[in-house]
Each structure stands twice: as C-alpha cells, then as structure tokens.
Design a protein around this motif. Structure first.
Motif, PDB file in Angstrom:
ATOM      1  N   GLU A 196      84.597 -42.816  72.230  1.00 21.22           N
ATOM      2  CA  GLU A 196      85.146 -41.568  71.699  1.00 21.22           C
ATOM      3  C   GLU A 196      84.204 -40.396  71.968  1.00 21.22           C
ATOM      4  N   ARG A 197      82.918 -40.633  71.772  1.00 23.39           N
ATOM      5  CA  ARG A 197      81.930 -39.576  71.945  1.00 23.39           C
ATOM      6  C   ARG A 197      81.875 -39.108  73.399  1.00 23.39           C
ATOM      7  N   ASP A 272      88.084 -41.790  64.071  1.00 24.69           N
ATOM      8  CA  ASP A 272      88.135 -40.641  63.177  1.00 24.69           C
ATOM      9  C   ASP A 272      86.744 -40.303  62.644  1.00 24.69           C
ATOM     10  N   GLU A 273      85.956 -41.336  62.327  1.00 25.09           N
ATOM     11  CA  GLU A 273      84.586 -41.120  61.857  1.00 25.09           C
ATOM     12  C   GLU A 273      83.751 -40.405  62.919  1.00 25.09           C
ATOM     13  N   GLU A 274      83.895 -40.832  64.170  1.00 29.18           N
ATOM     14  CA  GLU A 274      83.105 -40.223  65.240  1.00 29.18           C
ATOM     15  C   GLU A 274      83.518 -38.784  65.472  1.00 29.18           C
ATOM     16  N   ALA A 279      82.371 -33.063  64.975  1.00 24.67           N
ATOM     17  CA  ALA A 279      82.797 -31.750  64.486  1.00 24.67           C
ATOM     18  C   ALA A 279      81.707 -31.125  63.617  1.00 24.67           C
ATOM     19  N   LYS A 280      81.056 -31.931  62.805  1.00 22.92           N
ATOM     20  CA  LYS A 280      79.981 -31.413  61.949  1.00 22.92           C
ATOM     21  C   LYS A 280      78.776 -30.991  62.782  1.00 22.92           C
ATOM     22  N   ARG A 281      78.441 -31.763  63.809  1.00 23.03           N
ATOM     23  CA  ARG A 281      77.310 -31.393  64.666  1.00 23.03           C
ATOM     24  C   ARG A 281      77.603 -30.115  65.437  1.00 23.03           C
ATOM     25  N   ILE A 340      88.554 -30.315  68.734  1.00 21.93           N
ATOM     26  CA  ILE A 340      88.061 -31.368  67.852  1.00 21.93           C
ATOM     27  C   ILE A 340      87.662 -30.811  66.498  1.00 21.93           C
ATOM     28  N   THR A 341      87.102 -29.624  66.474  1.00 18.05           N
ATOM     29  CA  THR A 341      86.734 -29.047  65.178  1.00 18.05           C
ATOM     30  C   THR A 341      87.972 -28.621  64.388  1.00 18.05           C
TER      31      THR A 341
END
Length: 354
Positions: A196-197, A272-274, A279-281, A340-341
């Motif tokens: 995903e990343r 979803d976790e990734e 998004a937070k980074r 993504i964000t």
C-alpha cells in the motif's frame, strides 16, 4: 529490462537548481567534494563471492597507491558527514577496508566498507551517479516511511547510507519456510502495508531483491518489517502495476502468504491503517512536502507517454479529475497525496486486488 511490466531502461535525470536549493536547505549537500567518476579510475578488480562461493556480481576494485590514499581520506570524511555530522576527529579511528563496484543494474554503485579499527565494527555506504528521480524517492522515503534515511549530494554524485536487513529474495528462499505460523501472518500483514505504501507514493519496481526484511526481537516474539532499498523507480513508469509489489512474479510467495494467512476484512483493515498513517505523516510534514512537490511538479522525471498512461490509469481507479489534469509526474504525486489525505477513511479506494 526483461520484465514485461517494465520494457524500457530508465534514463538518469539531472538534478535541477531548484532541487539543489531544496537539498541545501535540508542539509543534503555534501561539504566534502566527491565525484563518482573519480572512483571509476580503478587500476583493476577481482570478483567478489559470497560465503557459498557464489558470484555476487560485485567486483572489488583497487587503485594506484597515491590515488588510494587520497580516495580513502575523502571516503572517511564522507563517512563522518553521514554518521557524525562531519566530526573529522573520528578519522584516525577509521579504515576503508574495501571498495566494491556493482556490475549490474541502473545505478552501478560503489559500495564502501568502513571499519572502526578500535573494535572492528564496520558499516557500508554507497556512491552513485546522482539522479533526480532517485533523490525524490529518497527524500519521500525519509519523510513518509517508518524509517529515516541519510543521503548526501555533491554535484552529479549521490552518497547513500546502507540500509540493513535481509534481502527479500534471500529471505523468501532460505528463511520464510521456517517461520512460525504466527510469524507468517505477521509478515503477510507487513507485506500488505508495504504494498500500500509503495503504491500511494508511486515507488516502483519493488521486486524481492529491491527491499529488505528486518527481524526485530520483541520480548516474547520476533516481528518483521519490510523496507525499500532501491529508489530508482520513483514516478517513472506509466504502468500502475509497477507501483504495486504484488504484481511482480518475484513476490508471488509473499502474495500467496497474504491469501493463505489473512482474511479479506483483515487486508482491508491493514490497508486502511497504512493510509491513515501516511495521511498523518503528509499532514505533519506539510510544508516540506509542499515545497518538494512544487519542485517535482516543474521537473521532468519521466516520458510523456508514461505520464499520460499513468494519470489515465489512476483516474480510472479513483475517478479523481486531479489525476487526469496532471501536467507532470510531480503533479500526479501531488494528486495522490491530496487524494489520500482527503479519502483515507474509505477502505474501498485504491483497491489493490488481493
């Protein structure tokens, strides 16, 4: 390239002045002059074999006595920049044990082995030709991945620190079968997240020999992390599948592990976790990423054919017009981050097909 997903060899793209200014702002410019071409002036070489007497396709190079002493001093200074912020006082404790040259791949790097003569601890770093897309990939890795990475640029030369771990192809061939069922489930989870990343940040060509698997010993278990080690294919290819490790035949054992060990609901959860973490980074490094993407948006790091193919494929996957409107690979990257964000909570987006 022989892989059907990647038909053309990627060219090297020069680093423009805007990117150089960015790199200087974030202390990525080497204060020690070093040129890749200087290392090419070796007098001879011998093949390097692994512990099983297999040819590694690396050669150990040697130089005339005068050139070697000058090169060694420069390389020890480079080591001090990478690992101790340029403290030259440590040089008297260092020795350059070997300089190896890679005879395959795009970048044809030199691998430098530096040893501490007081305790015999050693580490490696790499000297390569500087390539803009690789630099973008390294910088995005530093900002967005779970791991930080040190690298320096001096004009047309790139210096990268060594990323420790077990090569993915070696791990799959020699260690995967002996993992416990719990460990296999954990590796499957990590591969989903890694897949995903890479896809979201458009890092391509993550075949098994382009990433490492890192075992981490917790108090009652061994957990595994997967980390990219090759950033040559950042935003170059037009085929969207190139940015999804699951589609390379070399990764089939990992894909099979995912299908055997994880339920569909778990896969969606990990994806979803990734996305949420990414998004937070992106949000936490907003100004730095915005500055990098502005430079990337005005740069040329791919062909028009690849750009048109990728943005249309991404549009068909997301129905996001920002992809269709992109004028450069940097614009595509910006659209991906905005997407993504804005939508990371929707687990149905960017379906990777596991």
């Amino acid at each position: 390239m022989s892989d059907p997903l990647m038909l053309l060899k990627k060219p090297s793209y020069p680093i423009n002045n805007s990117l150089l200014d960015y790199l200087e702002r974030f202390d990525r410019i080497s204060k020690v002059p070093i040129f890749y071409d200087d290392l090419l002036r070796f007098s001879g070489s011998i093949n390097v074999y692994d512990k099983h007497d297999q040819d590694t396709l690396w050669v150990r190079v040697y130089y005339t006595e005068f050139e070697r002493s000058e090169i060694d001093l420069t390389l020890m200074k480079i080591y001090s920049l990478l690992h101790s912020d340029g403290n030259l006082g440590i040089i008297k404790f260092l020795n350059v044990d070997s300089i190896d040259y890679c005879t395959f791949g795009n970048s044809k790097p030199f691998r430098i082995k530096v040893r501490n003569i007081l305790n015999d601890n050693y580490t490696h770093f790499y000297i390569k030709r500087a390539d803009a897309s690789r630099v973008y990939g390294l910088e995005l890795e530093h900002i967005l991945s779970p791991d930080k990475i040190n690298f320096l640029v001096y004009k047309d030369t790139l210096i990268e620190e060594h990323i420790m771990g077990i090569a993915g192809d070696v791990f799959i061939k020699t260690l995967l079968a002996d993992c416990t069922e719990t460990e296999k489930s954990q590796i499957a989870k990590e591969f989903v997240k890694f897949n995903e990343r890479c896809m979201i940040r458009l890092l391509g060509d993550m075949r098994s020999y382009n990433y490492v698997i890192i075992p981490i010993h917790d108090f009652d278990q061994v957990v595994y992390r997967i980390r990219a080690i090759d950033f040559d294919q950042q935003c170059f290819e037009g085929n969207f599948k190139v940015y999804r490790p699951q589609f390379f035949k070399e990764n089939y054992p990992m894909v099979k592990l995912v299908k055997d060990k994880l339920q569909h609901s778990s896969i969606e959860q990990y994806k979803d976790e990734e996305r949420a973490v990414l998004a937070k980074r992106i949000h936490s490094a907003e100004n730095r990423i915005k500055r990098l993407l502005q430079i990337m948006g005005s740069d040329v790091i791919s062909t028009d054919e690849h750009l048109n193919q990728l943005k249309l494929e991404l549009y068909s996957y997301t129905n996001d017009l920002n992809f269709k409107k992109a004028k450069s690979m940097g614009n595509v990257m910006s659209a991906a981050f905005e997407f993504i964000t804005r939508n990371f909570k929707n687990t149905n987006l960017f379906n990777t097909g596991f």
